[in-house]
Motif scaffolding. Structure first.
Motif, short mmCIF file in Angstrom:
data_model
loop_
_atom_site.label_atom_id
_atom_site.label_comp_id
_atom_site.label_asym_id
_atom_site.label_seq_id
_atom_site.Cartn_x
_atom_site.Cartn_y
_atom_site.Cartn_z
N ASN A 102 0.59 -1.22 -0.49
CA ASN A 102 -0.24 0.16 -0.46
C ASN A 102 1.17 1.40 -0.11
N ARG A 103 0.76 2.12 -1.20
CA ARG A 103 1.88 3.07 -1.07
C ARG A 103 1.09 4.43 -1.13
N ILE A 104 2.09 5.61 0.33
CA ILE A 104 1.53 7.39 0.16
C ILE A 104 2.47 7.66 -0.74
N GLU A 105 2.39 8.38 -1.50
CA GLU A 105 3.55 8.91 -1.88
C GLU A 105 3.55 10.09 -2.06
N GLY A 106 4.30 10.97 -1.88
CA GLY A 106 4.46 12.71 -1.74
C GLY A 106 6.87 12.85 -2.01
N LYS A 107 5.96 14.57 -1.25
CA LYS A 107 7.68 14.89 -1.49
C LYS A 107 7.90 14.49 0.16
N ALA A 108 9.48 14.13 0.02
CA ALA A 108 10.07 13.83 1.34
C ALA A 108 9.97 14.66 3.33
N ASP A 109 9.74 15.82 2.92
CA ASP A 109 9.39 16.28 3.99
C ASP A 109 7.67 16.02 4.37
N GLU A 110 7.19 16.40 3.40
CA GLU A 110 5.80 16.49 3.66
C GLU A 110 5.72 15.27 4.34
N LEU A 111 6.30 13.60 3.16
CA LEU A 111 6.31 12.39 4.26
C LEU A 111 7.12 12.72 6.13
N ILE A 112 7.78 12.81 5.91
CA ILE A 112 8.34 12.71 7.47
C ILE A 112 7.78 13.55 8.65
N ALA A 113 6.96 15.13 7.58
CA ALA A 113 5.88 15.88 8.53
C ALA A 113 5.10 15.50 8.89
#
Length: 338
Positions: free
Chosen positions: A53-64
């Motif tokens: 199951n994938r959630i994709e986004g910009k790195a900083d957004e995913l970390i937050a």
């Protein structure tokens, strides 16, 4: 040529046989935005029966997001690009240390976190490109890029770009903050234009005549060999390249990598997935599918990557480089690198 998912399944048999978690699901948070990664995921699913199951986004957004989710986060694995982002994830506390004999054996020590919170799975050289018709004596080293003779000739990305941040951090690691500051000042003085766009745009700057020298990751250029890249492939023959520092510590390499999330609900599946990314077949796909250098030694390169030639890579420990990222940003700000 890529091997089939059947071959991948065979390569993973030993891992799956000893894993009680070779079923169920894996929640993947990824900032890798390459369509070619679809094959990585589908082959893993076919080999293991585990659904991704994938959630994709910009790195900083995913970390937050992972920070905000805390102990309730469904994330099992985070994948991202560049040492700087892997270091940010570790600092934010969203990864956890793991024990994996497979990863310890397969991934070189300099490409993994000292605390085993993240591992590199593919590499990209950050090298020098130039107009062969206009630059008779291209820079041989990173230090040469800052020489006055190249004033007004260099295209390079902004100081907010993670690839440049890690490059400068590596220079600090090797040569110290004073030398890194002098280098950054020289680069600013030699810029042909204010930083703009991505790495492909720096290469296109050579084609358009906006600059005669550019700094880019290798895979952006190798991609133009494998397929048509607008504004680059048709005029690619005018561009030469240099792997810097071949008489010293070697060309800087940045990473794409990942780690197991701090509160992974499917931890065993997460470790199995990272071990799969270190398999020969997956490593070959990083090269064939996205023109990257495998992290595992001895894996066959794609023809587009082979075309770049042999070179000496910097083998500095990237965990040590990561420690100098805050200093790198201070230097960028100090010298006015936009």
């Amino acid at each position: 040529m890529l091997k089939s998912s059947t071959c991948i399944a065979a390569a993973l048999t030993a891992l799956i046989a000893t894993s009680a978690a070779a079923e169920g699901e894996l929640n993947l948070y990824s900032s890798r935005h390459y369509d070619t990664d679809e094959r990585l995921y589908s082959d893993f699913e076919a080999a293991t029966g585990i659904t991704i199951n994938r959630i994709e986004g910009k790195a900083d957004e995913l970390i937050a997001r992972m920070e905000a989710e805390g102990a309730n986060s469904p994330a099992d694995v985070m994948l991202t690009v560049d040492t700087s982002r892997l270091a940010r994830a570790k600092e934010a506390g969203v990864l956890q240390a793991i024990d994996s004999a497979v990863l310890e054996e397969r991934i070189p020590a300099n490409l993994q976190d000292a605390d085993n919170e993240w591992f590199g799975f593919s590499q990209r050289g950050r090298i020098i490109f130039y107009n062969k018709d206009k630059v008779a004596n291209p820079p041989a080293n990173y230090a040469d890029l800052a020489k006055p003779e190249y004033e007004g000739l260099v295209c390079i990305r902004s100081s907010t770009n993670v690839y440049n941040q890690t490059l400068l951090a590596s220079i600090i690691t090797h040569e110290g903050a004073d030398a890194a500051t002098s280098w950054a000042e020289g680069i600013v003085a030699n810029m042909a234009r204010d930083p703009q766009g991505g790495d492909t745009d720096q290469l296109r700057g050579i084609v358009s005549g906006e600059c005669d020298i550019a700094v880019s990751n290798t895979y952006y250029f190798a991609r133009s060999i494998r397929k048509d890249v607008k504004g680059l492939s048709a005029d690619r023959d005018m561009i030469g390249w240099v792997f810097p520092n071949q008489d010293g510590y070697g060309a800087h390499m940045n990473l794409s990598g990942g780690g197991v999330a701090a509160h992974a609900p499917n931890k065993e599946n997460a470790i199995l997935f990272l071990e799969y990314l270190a398999s020969d077949q997956a490593q070959q796909y990083f090269s064939a599918g996205n023109d990257e250098f495998p992290a595992v030694e001895g894996v066959e390169l794609a023809e587009s990557v082979k075309a770049l030639g042999d070179f000496k890579a910097d083998e500095v420990n990237l965990s040590e480089v990561a420690k100098n990222l805050p200093e790198a940003q201070k230097i960028f700000n100090q010298v006015g690198w936009k």
